[in-house]
Design a protein around this motif. Structure first.
Motif, PDB file in Angstrom:
ATOM      1  N   LYS A 119     -11.423  -6.819  -3.248  1.00 28.10           N
ATOM      2  CA  LYS A 119     -10.803  -7.523  -3.343  1.00 28.10           C
ATOM      3  C   LYS A 119     -10.141  -7.473  -4.874  1.00 28.10           C
ATOM      4  O   LYS A 119     -10.980  -7.009  -5.594  1.00 28.10           O
ATOM      5  CB  LYS A 119     -11.547  -9.336  -4.278  1.00 28.10           C
ATOM      6  CG  LYS A 119     -12.570  -8.164  -5.135  1.00 28.10           C
ATOM      7  CD  LYS A 119     -13.959 -10.030  -5.164  1.00 28.10           C
ATOM      8  CE  LYS A 119     -14.625  -9.411  -6.361  1.00 28.10           C
ATOM      9  NZ  LYS A 119     -15.125 -10.727  -6.403  1.00 28.10           N
ATOM     10  N   GLY A 120      -9.449  -8.612  -5.559  1.00 27.87           N
ATOM     11  CA  GLY A 120      -8.354  -7.592  -6.712  1.00 27.87           C
ATOM     12  C   GLY A 120      -7.779  -6.518  -6.318  1.00 27.87           C
ATOM     13  O   GLY A 120      -6.672  -6.457  -5.479  1.00 27.87           O
ATOM     14  N   GLN A 121      -7.100  -6.210  -7.335  1.00 32.40           N
ATOM     15  CA  GLN A 121      -6.669  -4.842  -7.508  1.00 32.40           C
ATOM     16  C   GLN A 121      -6.690  -3.447  -6.551  1.00 32.40           C
ATOM     17  O   GLN A 121      -7.754  -3.358  -6.686  1.00 32.40           O
ATOM     18  CB  GLN A 121      -5.727  -4.462  -8.814  1.00 32.40           C
ATOM     19  CG  GLN A 121      -5.189  -3.299  -8.494  1.00 32.40           C
ATOM     20  CD  GLN A 121      -3.725  -3.370  -8.292  1.00 32.40           C
ATOM     21  OE1 GLN A 121      -2.819  -5.124  -8.470  1.00 32.40           O
ATOM     22  NE2 GLN A 121      -2.838  -3.256  -6.993  1.00 32.40           N
ATOM     23  N   VAL A 122      -6.219  -3.166  -5.594  1.00 33.61           N
ATOM     24  CA  VAL A 122      -6.989  -2.016  -4.462  1.00 33.61           C
ATOM     25  C   VAL A 122      -6.157  -0.913  -4.346  1.00 33.61           C
ATOM     26  O   VAL A 122      -4.372  -0.961  -4.732  1.00 33.61           O
ATOM     27  CB  VAL A 122      -7.496  -2.171  -3.032  1.00 33.61           C
ATOM     28  CG1 VAL A 122      -8.797  -3.422  -3.240  1.00 33.61           C
ATOM     29  CG2 VAL A 122      -6.549  -2.991  -2.701  1.00 33.61           C
ATOM     30  N   SER A 123      -6.317  -0.078  -4.050  1.00 28.16           N
ATOM     31  CA  SER A 123      -5.604   1.512  -4.175  1.00 28.16           C
ATOM     32  C   SER A 123      -5.802   2.100  -3.300  1.00 28.16           C
ATOM     33  O   SER A 123      -6.994   2.564  -3.373  1.00 28.16           O
ATOM     34  CB  SER A 123      -4.991   2.146  -5.439  1.00 28.16           C
ATOM     35  OG  SER A 123      -4.376   3.209  -4.953  1.00 28.16           O
ATOM     36  N   LYS A 124      -5.464   2.571  -2.413  1.00 32.44           N
ATOM     37  CA  LYS A 124      -6.277   3.836  -1.341  1.00 32.44           C
ATOM     38  C   LYS A 124      -5.054   5.030  -1.551  1.00 32.44           C
ATOM     39  O   LYS A 124      -3.786   4.657  -1.089  1.00 32.44           O
ATOM     40  CB  LYS A 124      -6.172   3.644  -0.303  1.00 32.44           C
ATOM     41  CG  LYS A 124      -6.478   1.666   0.001  1.00 32.44           C
ATOM     42  CD  LYS A 124      -7.991   2.374  -0.520  1.00 32.44           C
ATOM     43  CE  LYS A 124      -9.101   0.587  -0.463  1.00 32.44           C
ATOM     44  NZ  LYS A 124     -10.436   0.451  -0.627  1.00 32.44           N
ATOM     45  N   THR A 125      -5.871   5.875  -1.305  1.00 32.35           N
ATOM     46  CA  THR A 125      -4.825   7.372  -1.178  1.00 32.35           C
ATOM     47  C   THR A 125      -4.651   8.006   0.189  1.00 32.35           C
ATOM     48  O   THR A 125      -5.894   7.780   1.171  1.00 32.35           O
ATOM     49  CB  THR A 125      -5.619   8.311  -1.841  1.00 32.35           C
ATOM     50  OG1 THR A 125      -5.692   8.221  -3.459  1.00 32.35           O
ATOM     51  CG2 THR A 125      -5.065   9.680  -1.909  1.00 32.35           C
ATOM     52  N   ILE A 126      -3.911   8.242   1.057  1.00 36.37           N
ATOM     53  CA  ILE A 126      -4.065   8.728   2.366  1.00 36.37           C
ATOM     54  C   ILE A 126      -3.944  10.002   2.058  1.00 36.37           C
ATOM     55  O   ILE A 126      -2.464  10.586   1.277  1.00 36.37           O
ATOM     56  CB  ILE A 126      -2.797   8.220   3.318  1.00 36.37           C
ATOM     57  CG1 ILE A 126      -3.108   6.993   3.402  1.00 36.37           C
ATOM     58  CG2 ILE A 126      -2.195   9.819   4.373  1.00 36.37           C
ATOM     59  CD1 ILE A 126      -2.645   5.800   2.522  1.00 36.37           C
ATOM     60  N   THR A 127      -4.343  11.564   2.322  1.00 32.39           N
ATOM     61  CA  THR A 127      -4.035  12.837   2.138  1.00 32.39           C
ATOM     62  C   THR A 127      -3.865  13.206   3.628  1.00 32.39           C
ATOM     63  O   THR A 127      -3.986  13.338   4.938  1.00 32.39           O
ATOM     64  CB  THR A 127      -5.374  13.595   2.109  1.00 32.39           C
ATOM     65  OG1 THR A 127      -5.999  12.483   0.784  1.00 32.39           O
ATOM     66  CG2 THR A 127      -5.113  15.161   1.853  1.00 32.39           C
ATOM     67  N   ILE A 128      -2.128  14.096   3.250  1.00 32.58           N
ATOM     68  CA  ILE A 128      -2.302  14.640   4.421  1.00 32.58           C
ATOM     69  C   ILE A 128      -2.104  16.300   4.698  1.00 32.58           C
ATOM     70  O   ILE A 128      -1.743  16.815   3.657  1.00 32.58           O
ATOM     71  CB  ILE A 128      -0.369  14.502   4.783  1.00 32.58           C
ATOM     72  CG1 ILE A 128      -0.187  12.720   4.706  1.00 32.58           C
ATOM     73  CG2 ILE A 128       0.237  15.606   6.320  1.00 32.58           C
ATOM     74  CD1 ILE A 128       0.831  12.868   3.248  1.00 32.58           C
ATOM     75  N   ASN A 129      -2.629  16.949   5.556  1.00 26.20           N
ATOM     76  CA  ASN A 129      -2.554  17.996   5.236  1.00 26.20           C
ATOM     77  C   ASN A 129      -1.671  19.075   6.432  1.00 26.20           C
ATOM     78  O   ASN A 129      -2.247  17.973   7.934  1.00 26.20           O
ATOM     79  CB  ASN A 129      -4.127  18.531   6.153  1.00 26.20           C
ATOM     80  CG  ASN A 129      -5.305  18.307   5.596  1.00 26.20           C
ATOM     81  OD1 ASN A 129      -5.527  16.992   5.189  1.00 26.20           O
ATOM     82  ND2 ASN A 129      -5.841  19.509   5.099  1.00 26.20           N
ATOM     83  N   ALA A 130      -0.942  19.900   6.290  1.00 26.61           N
ATOM     84  CA  ALA A 130      -0.098  20.428   6.455  1.00 26.61           C
ATOM     85  C   ALA A 130       0.584  21.823   6.414  1.00 26.61           C
ATOM     86  O   ALA A 130      -0.290  21.831   5.087  1.00 26.61           O
ATOM     87  CB  ALA A 130       1.781  19.255   6.271  1.00 26.61           C
ATOM     88  N   ASN A 131       0.821  22.462   6.694  1.00 30.29           N
ATOM     89  CA  ASN A 131       1.816  23.572   6.498  1.00 30.29           C
ATOM     90  C   ASN A 131       2.867  23.765   5.348  1.00 30.29           C
ATOM     91  O   ASN A 131       4.000  25.152   5.889  1.00 30.29           O
ATOM     92  CB  ASN A 131       2.384  24.685   7.613  1.00 30.29           C
ATOM     93  CG  ASN A 131       3.475  24.101   8.568  1.00 30.29           C
ATOM     94  OD1 ASN A 131       4.277  22.605   8.403  1.00 30.29           O
ATOM     95  ND2 ASN A 131       4.246  24.298   8.810  1.00 30.29           N
TER      96      ASN A 131
END
Length: 156
Positions: A119-131
């Motif tokens: 609830k309220g302000q939320v932030s989610k991080t997506i981590t991408i493993n690549a070459n």
């Protein structure tokens, strides 16, 4: 006597190890040499993930209302891009990684579904493993999750 026996045994072993009929050079296949040369030539070249956006804001959403966004990117490098793993900072956000290598100059996508928790302000991080040269890229989503009044008074 012991020294001479040890010397003779050492000489026999040395001759035995060096007198193989096949030479290592004869076992090398030309196609393997070519593949290794190509790999070594590309060793200092990397793909580059250029995103249209690195942060996406869903704005105001209702609690538990699923939201989906697709992060689009282009491989601006000169070797194929391989995404090996994509994970989010919590279980409420499900990212989907590309299944194929992204060739130079081509576009790829990472679809992200957020279930509207919190609830309220939320932030989610997506981590991408690549070459890529860094090996890790990051994008994020954010939203302001509104909880209906009936839900907040029922909790009290």
């Amino acid at each position: 006597m012991k020294k001479s026996i040890l010397l003779v045994c050492s000489m026999v072993l040395a001759i035995g190890f060096t007198s193989c009929e096949e030479k290592a050079v004869d076992k090398v296949k030309a196609e393997n040499v070519e593949a290794a040369a190509e790999r070594d030539a590309n060793a200092n070249r990397f793909p580059v993930m250029k995103f249209e956006e690195k942060v996406f804001d869903f704005g105001h959403i209702q609690k538990n209302e699923k939201q989906t966004h697709t992060f689009k990117f282009t491989n601006t490098g000169d070797v194929p891009l391989i995404v090996s793993k994509v994970k989010s900072s919590c279980g409420c956000t499900i990212p989907e990684k590309p299944t194929e290598a992204i060739q130079p100059g081509k576009e790829g996508e990472i679809k992200v579904t957020y279930n509207g928790s919190g609830k309220g302000q939320v932030s989610k991080t997506i981590t991408i493993n690549a070459n890529t040269e860094k090996g890790v890229e990051r994008v994020s989503i954010k939203a302001f999750v509104e909880v209906p009044e009936a839900a907040t008074t029922a909790v009290k």
